[in-house]
Design a protein around this motif. Structure first.
Motif, PDB file in Angstrom:
ATOM      1  N   PRO A 250      38.181  29.978  38.556  1.00  0.00           N
ATOM      2  CA  PRO A 250      36.882  30.460  39.114  1.00  0.00           C
ATOM      3  C   PRO A 250      35.892  29.768  38.543  1.00  0.00           C
ATOM      4  CG  PRO A 250      39.268  32.108  38.123  1.00  0.00           C
ATOM      5  CD  PRO A 250      39.505  30.744  37.887  1.00  0.00           C
ATOM      6  N   TYR A 251      35.837  29.576  37.394  1.00  0.00           N
ATOM      7  CA  TYR A 251      34.413  28.669  36.252  1.00  0.00           C
ATOM      8  C   TYR A 251      34.394  27.972  37.043  1.00  0.00           C
ATOM      9  CZ  TYR A 251      35.672  32.635  33.589  1.00  0.00           C
ATOM     10  OH  TYR A 251      36.812  33.909  33.692  1.00  0.00           O
ATOM     11  N   LEU A 252      34.680  26.901  37.141  1.00  0.00           N
ATOM     12  CA  LEU A 252      34.784  25.867  38.088  1.00  0.00           C
ATOM     13  C   LEU A 252      34.137  25.669  39.619  1.00  0.00           C
ATOM     14  CD1 LEU A 252      37.476  23.289  36.850  1.00  0.00           C
ATOM     15  CD2 LEU A 252      35.136  23.323  35.817  1.00  0.00           C
TER      16      LEU A 252
ATOM     17  N   ASP B 101      38.565  33.906  45.682  1.00  0.00           N
ATOM     18  CA  ASP B 101      39.141  33.172  46.518  1.00  0.00           C
ATOM     19  C   ASP B 101      39.793  31.908  45.822  1.00  0.00           C
ATOM     20  OD1 ASP B 101      38.546  34.632  48.743  1.00  0.00           O
ATOM     21  OD2 ASP B 101      37.412  32.754  49.302  1.00  0.00           O
ATOM     22  N   ALA B 102      39.057  31.817  44.501  1.00  0.00           N
ATOM     23  CA  ALA B 102      39.667  30.685  43.998  1.00  0.00           C
ATOM     24  C   ALA B 102      40.957  31.333  42.740  1.00  0.00           C
ATOM     25  CB  ALA B 102      38.806  29.921  42.989  1.00  0.00           C
ATOM     26  N   ARG B 103      40.482  32.625  42.152  1.00  0.00           N
ATOM     27  CA  ARG B 103      41.774  33.353  41.643  1.00  0.00           C
ATOM     28  C   ARG B 103      42.739  33.667  42.888  1.00  0.00           C
ATOM     29  NH1 ARG B 103      37.123  36.498  39.198  1.00  0.00           N
ATOM     30  NH2 ARG B 103      37.164  37.586  41.069  1.00  0.00           N
ATOM     31  N   MET B 104      42.180  33.999  44.290  1.00  0.00           N
ATOM     32  CA  MET B 104      43.716  34.049  44.656  1.00  0.00           C
ATOM     33  C   MET B 104      44.961  33.498  45.397  1.00  0.00           C
ATOM     34  SD  MET B 104      45.104  36.883  46.717  1.00  0.00           S
ATOM     35  CE  MET B 104      45.752  37.509  47.331  1.00  0.00           C
ATOM     36  N   SER B 105      43.833  31.633  45.618  1.00  0.00           N
ATOM     37  CA  SER B 105      44.070  31.013  46.289  1.00  0.00           C
ATOM     38  C   SER B 105      45.141  30.082  44.683  1.00  0.00           C
ATOM     39  CB  SER B 105      43.395  29.850  46.563  1.00  0.00           C
ATOM     40  OG  SER B 105      43.135  29.182  45.896  1.00  0.00           O
ATOM     41  N   ALA B 106      45.488  30.557  43.547  1.00  0.00           N
ATOM     42  CA  ALA B 106      45.730  30.173  41.917  1.00  0.00           C
ATOM     43  C   ALA B 106      47.104  30.600  42.418  1.00  0.00           C
ATOM     44  CB  ALA B 106      44.790  30.644  40.899  1.00  0.00           C
ATOM     45  N   GLY B 107      46.800  31.850  42.583  1.00  0.00           N
ATOM     46  CA  GLY B 107      48.044  33.345  42.768  1.00  0.00           C
ATOM     47  C   GLY B 107      49.073  32.842  43.854  1.00  0.00           C
ATOM     48  N   LEU B 108      48.430  32.673  44.820  1.00  0.00           N
ATOM     49  CA  LEU B 108      49.140  32.129  46.235  1.00  0.00           C
ATOM     50  C   LEU B 108      50.176  30.531  45.513  1.00  0.00           C
ATOM     51  CD1 LEU B 108      47.067  33.687  49.116  1.00  0.00           C
ATOM     52  CD2 LEU B 108      49.236  34.042  48.542  1.00  0.00           C
TER      53      LEU B 108
ATOM     54  N   TYR C 279      45.780  39.595  37.631  1.00  0.00           N
ATOM     55  CA  TYR C 279      44.520  39.013  37.237  1.00  0.00           C
ATOM     56  C   TYR C 279      43.287  39.265  38.207  1.00  0.00           C
ATOM     57  CZ  TYR C 279      40.645  36.626  35.193  1.00  0.00           C
ATOM     58  OH  TYR C 279      39.570  36.067  34.404  1.00  0.00           O
ATOM     59  N   VAL C 280      43.999  39.122  39.374  1.00  0.00           N
ATOM     60  CA  VAL C 280      43.080  39.107  41.084  1.00  0.00           C
ATOM     61  C   VAL C 280      43.354  40.526  40.840  1.00  0.00           C
ATOM     62  CG1 VAL C 280      43.358  38.567  43.174  1.00  0.00           C
ATOM     63  CG2 VAL C 280      44.363  37.085  41.892  1.00  0.00           C
ATOM     64  N   TYR C 281      44.109  41.342  41.173  1.00  0.00           N
ATOM     65  CA  TYR C 281      43.346  43.163  40.666  1.00  0.00           C
ATOM     66  C   TYR C 281      42.307  43.669  40.414  1.00  0.00           C
ATOM     67  CZ  TYR C 281      44.445  47.709  40.883  1.00  0.00           C
ATOM     68  OH  TYR C 281      44.319  49.442  41.162  1.00  0.00           O
TER      69      TYR C 281
END
Lengths: 566, 147
Positions: A93-95, A277-284, B131-133
């Motif tokens: 997220p930060y990058l 989206d960065a967080r979400m795409s890391a999860g996916l 974490y996303v949530y």
């Protein structure tokens, strides 16, 4: 139809698809070339990251390696997935908010210094080149095995394909071909896994079949049976392993942190629109990776049990057809040492008569399970997809390091957008040729250097990026000192204990520091990097205020689209 | 435009660090979006020079900075909890205590082995989505969510 025709059809179709995508999504600007224009959806980025991450080694070799390592294989399973938790929570997220093109961009700006940027560029190039050489070799091996061409011809075909879509499409072309490659490779891995699971345990889900009972109605659990077979033959119990706890701990940590520090993985998170989206795409990405990474240990258990059952004390004349097929490739070698005509497969090296290559566990699966020929062809296409997608991602990091970090940021800052794009394409061409050269003439220490790539990433980038985000007071003196000491220590340890170049003979396990193998030493070098960085930082001046402001800025997700002017 | 003796070009992006007060950095930037002031990275509209000299302006900027600090603290709390779980399942259950846990079973799996080769990977995936949530909710709460 025979296997070869099926392979030509399926591999040919998949290549046509990749090239079609490359033509449709070619890059028109440097932003499209480096970060796909920054507008990739989290779902597409998740798939692309998964394909980028899973190499020929994950697809073909990992299940086999685990089947020989038993419990110890967990270092790869956890090490190569757990790093995504660090990426999603601590880095991506930060990058993304920082909003530039490359990892050296971040290091150079956050540590306001050209030397920090240079160190980062050297690390990025070193890590990516060592990694990509192995991938090109992988492409050649897959081609030679399935299409019966020479390995070098295979490398050249792979080079032409990658050259075509990496040079034309840049990050944009690579991203969308990787989405297609992910679909091909996961389908190709799961189909045989599911069929073998049904065959052995009656459960269509391999992850559950692994913990289920045998399909023969005996009520015995599969894992118990394998533990029994292993001890019977003199191997360690499958569920226990042989490495020391501290070494398993250190290797897992080095691989996790190395994963989170690899430039070709990090750069994928620059391609999405927003911080969330960065967080979400890391999860996916991890979800897509986990499908293969939780099925692989199941395949290991199925294949190992199957293999032991097939060969144990069997007369050589009664082996099944697939055994003789793979003997021809040299992946299975039977040497009747005691001349009794039976196969003795045991832990004791003096008596063991069967040598098995890691790769056979995945490659021979379709034949062991009596699956139709098109499935075998599919596995070939899957292996190629895995190798090509990783190679392309790495080549892009190399070309952007050269055209953006070296030429634009250090040598010729006034270069025009158009010339920079040409420079990016030219460096991609050069990078493909260099990688192809290493693919055709692999240095003898390829395996060692791949482990080194993770150690180097762990020992250099990870601490510098983490401190850059979470410790506002961190200055350039500390960061540079930490990176240099971390890398130097890692290199020293590898050269001494992995290559054995410093002594007459390779030092034994007993001489390892704290009992930690060279593969796991990245975690020690990383800790040393942190300690040195913080120590040097404490007696050198604080970073300038506008740099501290960058840190405040990247911590908040608002305004990620608004990149600071270059 | 010229402001406080500083010349700001409207055509190209310019950033000027004005001064720092306690730990706050005041930066004036001028780019194609206009002239704005930011304190510790929080942008404020700065269309009129009067707002800079207006005491309420600083009070509202001060609120912004405090809000950002609360947001960061809550984020760090989430990170602490989730990374502890990350450590416990992989390094704890999967490695350090694997032998002890192997006395227990989960179907055909010994429990320590299951954590090492299956369970920890499932939990990694869940941790990221949790974490996303949490962060999407936190972004909304503080008004940092982007459309």
């Amino acid at each position: 139809m025979d296997v070869k025709i099926w392979t030509y059809i399926i591999v040919g179709l998949s290549f046509a698809l990749y090239i079609g995508i490359a033509i449709w999504s070619r890059a028109g600007s440097t932003k499209e070339f480096y970060v796909a224009g920054g507008g990739v959806s989290p779902l597409a980025n998740g798939m692309a990251t998964a394909a980028d991450w899973m190499s020929a080694a994950s697809f073909i070799s990992m299940a086999g390696i685990i089947s020989f390592m038993g419990y110890d294989g967990a270092v790869y399973l956890m090490g190569w997935t757990g790093g995504y938790v660090l990426l999603a929570l601590l880095l991506a997220p930060y990058l993304r908010k920082f909003g530039k093109f490359t990892v050296p961009d971040f290091i150079g700006d956050r540590y306001y210094s050209k030397s920090a940027r240079s160190v980062a560029v050297v690390c990025a190039l070193l890590v990516s080149f060592t990694y990509v050489a192995g991938q090109m070799r992988g492409v050649g091996v897959v081609f030679s095995r399935f299409l019966e061409v020479d390995i070098n011809t295979g490398v050249v075909i792979g080079m032409i394909i990658v050259l075509f879509y990496a040079v034309l499409g840049g990050m944009k072309g690579i991203t969308y071909t990787q989405v297609a490659q992910y679909c091909v490779l996961i389908f190709a891995f799961m189909v045989p896994a599911i069929f073998i699971s049904i065959q052995m345990t009656g459960n269509p889900i391999p992850q559950f079949g692994m913990g289920g009972t045998l399909a023969d109605g005996s009520g015995t659990y599969l894992m118990d049976k394998l533990d029994g077979l292993s001890t019977e033959l003199g191997f360690a119990e499958y569920t226990r392993g042989t490495k020391s706890v501290i070494d398993v701990f250190a290797i897992t940590l080095a691989l996790m942190v190395g994963t989170a520090g690899l430039p070709h993985v990090i750069v994928r998170f620059f391609t999405v629109k927003r911080v969330k989206d960065a967080r979400m795409s890391a999860g996916l990405a991890l979800l897509f990776i986990a499908i293969l990474y939780t099925a692989a240990p199941a395949v290991s258990v199925f294949a190992r049990t199957n293999l032991i059952e097939t060969v144990r004390d069997r007369p050589y004349t009664e082996v099944p057809q697939w055994f003789s097929n793979w003997e021809k490739t040299g992946l299975l070698v039977f040497d009747d040492k005691n001349g009794d005509g039976r196969i003795q497969y045991v832990a004791d090296k003096a008596q063991n008569e069967l040598t098995i290559d890691n790769d056979i566990m995945v490659l021979a699966n379709p034949e062991i399970a009596n699956l139709p020929n098109w499935v075998i062809a599919l596995v070939a296409a899957g292996g190629l997809a895995a190798a090509l997608s990783t190679a392309a991602g790495l080549l892009l990091v190399i070309s952007s390091s050269v055209s953006h970090d070296l030429i634009k940021k250090m040598i010729k800052p006034d270069i025009s957008e158009k010339s920079e794009l040409i420079a990016a394409r030219l460096s991609a061409v050069v990078a493909v040729c260099v990688a192809g050269y290493f693919g055709i003439n692999p240095p003898g220490f390829v395996a060692a250097v791949v482990a080194l790539a993770f150690g180097l990433a762990a020992a250099s980038f990870f601490p510098a990026i983490i401190l850059g985000i979470f410790y506002k007071r961190m200055n350039k003196e500390g960061a540079v000192a930490g990176m240099v000491v971390g890398i130097a220590l890692m290199l020293y340890y590898m050269v001494k204990y992995k290559m054995g170049w410093l002594d007459a003979t390779l030092p034994t396990k007993d001489e390892w520091w704290f009992g930690i193998s060279p593969e796991g030493f990245g975690s020690v070098a990383m800790l040393v990097n942190f300690v040195v960085a913080i120590a040097v930082n404490s007696f050198t001046p604080a970073p300038p205020e506008d740099v501290q402001q960058i840190v405040e800025d990247i911590r908040l997700p608002m305004g990620a689209g608004e990149a600071v002017a270059h | 435009m010229s402001l406080l003796g500083l010349h700001l070009e409207n055509r190209s992006a310019t950033k000027v660090l004005l001064h720092s007060i306690n730990h706050y950095f005041l930066v004036i930037r001028s780019d194609k979006l206009g002239v704005r002031v930011s304190i510790n990275g929080h942008l404020s509209n700065f269309n009129s020079i009067h707002s800079y000299f207006n005491p309420y302006f600083f009070r509202s900027m001060d609120d912004k900075v405090q809000k950002a600090q609360r947001y960061w603290k809550e984020n760090l709390t989430y990170l602490g909890i989730l990374l502890s779980i990350w450590f416990l399942v992989s390094y704890g259950a999967g490695i350090l205590f694997a032998d002890a846990l192997n006395q227990f079973r989960l179907g055909g799996f010994k429990l320590g082995f299951w954590f090492a080769q299956q369970g920890s990977i499932y939990i990694f995936v869940v941790l990221i989505f949790v974490y996303v949530y949490l962060m999407n909710k936190l972004d909304k709460k503080y008004g940092y969510d982007q459309e």
